[in-house]
Design an enzyme around this catalytic site. Structure first.
Site, short mmCIF file in Angstrom:
data_model
loop_
_atom_site.label_atom_id
_atom_site.label_comp_id
_atom_site.label_asym_id
_atom_site.label_seq_id
_atom_site.Cartn_x
_atom_site.Cartn_y
_atom_site.Cartn_z
N ASP A 34 8.54 69.48 -65.75
CA ASP A 34 9.19 68.53 -64.71
C ASP A 34 9.29 67.33 -65.35
OD1 ASP A 34 7.90 67.53 -61.58
OD2 ASP A 34 10.09 67.51 -62.45
N SER A 198 25.26 56.76 -64.28
CA SER A 198 26.76 57.37 -64.45
C SER A 198 27.71 56.43 -64.04
CB SER A 198 26.65 58.74 -63.68
OG SER A 198 28.23 59.14 -63.75
O1 LIG Z 1 10.54 66.64 -54.86
C1 LIG Z 1 11.56 66.89 -55.35
C2 LIG Z 1 12.89 66.74 -54.96
C3 LIG Z 1 13.01 65.61 -54.14
C4 LIG Z 1 13.11 66.03 -52.66
C5 LIG Z 1 13.28 64.88 -51.62
C6 LIG Z 1 13.12 63.42 -52.12
C7 LIG Z 1 12.77 63.21 -53.41
C8 LIG Z 1 12.77 64.31 -54.43
N1 LIG Z 1 11.74 67.24 -56.69
N2 LIG Z 1 10.56 67.35 -57.42
C9 LIG Z 1 10.34 66.95 -58.90
N3 LIG Z 1 9.33 67.61 -59.23
C10 LIG Z 1 8.83 68.49 -58.23
C11 LIG Z 1 7.63 69.08 -58.31
C12 LIG Z 1 7.16 69.78 -57.28
C13 LIG Z 1 7.97 70.05 -56.09
C14 LIG Z 1 9.17 69.18 -56.11
C15 LIG Z 1 9.41 68.35 -57.47
#
Ligand SMILES: O=C(Cc1ccccc1)Nn1cnc2ccccc21
Length: 331
Positions: A34, A198
């Site tokens: 991630d 971008s």
């Molecule tokens: O949480 C998010 C997406 C998100 C949604 C709403 C606002 C901001 C970001 N991604 N994410 C990135 N790494 C993660 C790990 C677990 C769950 C979600 C994860």
């Protein structure tokens, strides 16, 4: 040194998992790399039974090389409000033949229901920047930051594919994995993310290029492509059956709508990455439906754009931590 590991998509490419070995003797878990976070945490034997649902558990007591970091803890909450927390151990970790002998492994004592429900996912390898690691009293380095000094080159690359296994490489760039040239853009890591700008976008082959700077992060841990409202409107405005459906919480359109265009985003000095229209028909809104939830949705709730897996699987990406830059190439 260098490493290479296959990643495998779960259904609908909702996430990509890779095998990781922890401890001695090796315990193999399937983890989610991630780039949108910086904690390395795993399901563990410290968890309450009720929070476990088929996941493989890291057992530090079964590892002769595990040492508990007494007095250390961690707690992380993600943008989608899922969370996890627990204790910290130092242990040896190997990903794709690349070994870090003293990795801070965050063993979960608690996970939210979203993680419990995801039985294939045994934890996360956060490869954002270490300044946003949540370990207390002292934050810990990411797996890549620990490995970087020994690598041939201070880079890792992501090659995610649509509905097929791809690959993460550490320490080198596989010139056979992409076509054309790699275009590099500067990264601002001050918020701990792979944040870049971008220069704009284009809808379809006939649309004009819209020169509008889009600030966002390259995030392998987010499934969808979250873009500014105006960009979503320009894209969905070209699909006959598209509409914003509040009951679904986003844009939907008929999965087989032949008016669905490709979406191009600029990466710098004239290069554009093409996301096939088919990637943007993300998933059926329900089994009997002919309508699909869009792979592109608004970033209005977030505050910045998130280039999630829908976009990343259209490219070969170089995460160059040595030079704080991102490299983009078609493939
Ligand atoms: O949480 C998010 C997406 C998100 C949604 C709403 C606002 C901001 C970001 N991604 N994410 C990135 N790494 C993660 C790990 C677990 C769950 C979600 C994860």
């Amino acid at each position: 040194d260098r490493g290479s590991v296959q990643n495998s998509p779960k259904s609908y490419d909702v996430e990509y998992l890779m095998p990781v070995s922890l401890g001695t003797p090796a315990q193999q878990l399937n983890l989610d790399l991630d780039t949108g976070s910086s904690d390395f945490w795993v399901f563990s034997t410290l968890l309450k039974e009720s929070m476990i649902n088929g996941q493989t558990l890291y057992d530090p007591n079964a590892s002769t090389t595990a040492d508990k970091m007494e007095g250390y803890s961690w707690k992380i909450t993600y943008g989608d409000q899922s969370y996890s927390s627990g204790d910290v151990y130092v242990d040896t970790v190997t990903i794709g033949d690349l070994t870090v002998s003293t990795q801070a492994v965050e063993a979960a004592r608690e996970v939210s229901e979203e993680f419990t429900a995801d039985s294939d996912n045994d934890g996360l390898v956060g490869l954002g920047f270490g300044i946003i690691n949540t370990v207390m009293p002292y934050k810990q380095k990411t797996f890549f930051e620990k490995a970087m000094p020994g690598l041939d080159s201070p880079v890792f690359t992501a090659d995610l594919k649509s509905g097929a296994p791809g690959r993460y490489n550490f320490g080198y760039i596989d010139d056979g994995a992409y076509t054309g040239n790699i275009t590099y853009v500067p990264v601002n890591s001050s918020d701990g993310f792979w944040s870049w700008v971008s220069p704009g976008f284009q809808v379809g082959t006939t649309g004009s290029f819209n020169s509008t700077r889009i600030h966002g992060i390259a995030d392998t841990g987010t499934t969808l492509l979250l873009l500014p409202e105006g960009v979503c409107e320009a894209f969905y405005g070209r699909i006959a059956s598209a509409k914003y459906d509040a009951s679904q919480g986003g844009y939907t359109f008929e999965c087989n709508d032949s008016t669905t265009p490709d979406f191009y985003f600029g990466t710098g000095n004239g290069q554009m990455i093409r996301i096939p229209g088919s990637y943007l028909a993300y998933s059926k809104t329900d089994t009997s439906s002919l309508r699909c939830f869009g792979g592109m949705q608004s970033d209005s709730g977030v505050g910045f754009t998130i280039w999630g897996d829908i976009a990343l699987k259209a490219a070969f990406i170089v995460f160059d931590q040595g030079s704080e830059r991102l490299g983009w190439a078609e493939k």
